[in-house]
Enzyme design. Sequence first.
Site, PDB file in Angstrom:
ATOM      1  N   HIS A 192      -1.449  -8.033  12.140  1.00 27.65           N
ATOM      2  CA  HIS A 192      -2.437  -6.956  12.216  1.00 27.65           C
ATOM      3  C   HIS A 192      -1.944  -5.733  11.431  1.00 27.65           C
ATOM      4  O   HIS A 192      -2.697  -5.138  10.649  1.00 27.65           O
ATOM      5  CB  HIS A 192      -2.686  -6.588  13.685  1.00 27.65           C
ATOM      6  CG  HIS A 192      -3.685  -5.502  13.880  1.00 27.65           C
ATOM      7  ND1 HIS A 192      -4.993  -5.748  14.222  1.00 27.65           N
ATOM      8  CD2 HIS A 192      -3.580  -4.148  13.789  1.00 27.65           C
ATOM      9  CE1 HIS A 192      -5.649  -4.602  14.335  1.00 27.65           C
ATOM     10  NE2 HIS A 192      -4.799  -3.609  14.071  1.00 27.65           N
ATOM     11  N   GLU A 193      -0.680  -5.367  11.614  1.00 26.70           N
ATOM     12  CA  GLU A 193      -0.144  -4.175  10.945  1.00 26.70           C
ATOM     13  C   GLU A 193       0.016  -4.393   9.437  1.00 26.70           C
ATOM     14  O   GLU A 193      -0.221  -3.475   8.651  1.00 26.70           O
ATOM     15  CB  GLU A 193       1.169  -3.738  11.585  1.00 26.70           C
ATOM     16  CG  GLU A 193       1.088  -3.427  13.075  1.00 26.70           C
ATOM     17  CD  GLU A 193      -0.092  -2.568  13.505  1.00 26.70           C
ATOM     18  OE1 GLU A 193      -0.575  -1.738  12.710  1.00 26.70           O
ATOM     19  OE2 GLU A 193      -0.545  -2.732  14.650  1.00 26.70           O
ATOM     20  N   HIS A 215      -3.192  -3.774   7.875  1.00 30.70           N
ATOM     21  CA  HIS A 215      -3.372  -2.325   7.645  1.00 30.70           C
ATOM     22  C   HIS A 215      -2.751  -1.929   6.309  1.00 30.70           C
ATOM     23  O   HIS A 215      -3.369  -1.214   5.520  1.00 30.70           O
ATOM     24  CB  HIS A 215      -2.717  -1.510   8.762  1.00 30.70           C
ATOM     25  CG  HIS A 215      -3.601  -1.223   9.924  1.00 30.70           C
ATOM     26  ND1 HIS A 215      -4.732  -0.457   9.836  1.00 30.70           N
ATOM     27  CD2 HIS A 215      -3.505  -1.595  11.229  1.00 30.70           C
ATOM     28  CE1 HIS A 215      -5.307  -0.363  11.020  1.00 30.70           C
ATOM     29  NE2 HIS A 215      -4.584  -1.051  11.889  1.00 30.70           N
ATOM     30  N   CYS A 221      -7.984  -2.061  17.981  1.00 27.90           N
ATOM     31  CA  CYS A 221      -7.136  -1.218  17.130  1.00 27.90           C
ATOM     32  C   CYS A 221      -7.277   0.221  17.601  1.00 27.90           C
ATOM     33  O   CYS A 221      -8.386   0.673  17.894  1.00 27.90           O
ATOM     34  CB  CYS A 221      -7.566  -1.347  15.667  1.00 27.90           C
ATOM     35  SG  CYS A 221      -6.568  -0.372  14.530  1.00 27.90           S
TER      36      CYS A 221
END
Length: 136
Positions: free
Chosen positions: A126-127, A130, A85
Amino acid sequence: MIRPIMKSTLILSRPSAPATAQDASVAQDLLDTFAANRRGCAGMAANMIGILKRIIVVDCEGEALLMYNPVIESSSNPYETEEGCLSLEGLRPATRYRNITVLYEDENFSPRKRSFSGYTAQIIQHEIDHCDGVVI
């Protein structure tokens, strides 16, 4: 405007609020910052530039795809991987899904539903993590 990359896990671990049309400037800053860091990342979430809004941008077949308020509707074919990341040092283990269907709003805040697979699906997951305050 290109913004600095957020490194604070205190900020990164906080869930993001829903995005609205008033957040268009945040989306533009995210797109600008993503373009400036494209060699080192395949996606970004707004919290990576210090803004706690549900906005992500991902590399989708060479094009920047902007998503407001993305949610994974369905997923299949789990696998284990390691991810890096831009906001954090090193690699971390993650469970991802090879196939996902995402509900989101496009740049005009029109509702969309789209399926993704492979590496693009991994980036989106993954985003979205977040956005949910999950630090990978």
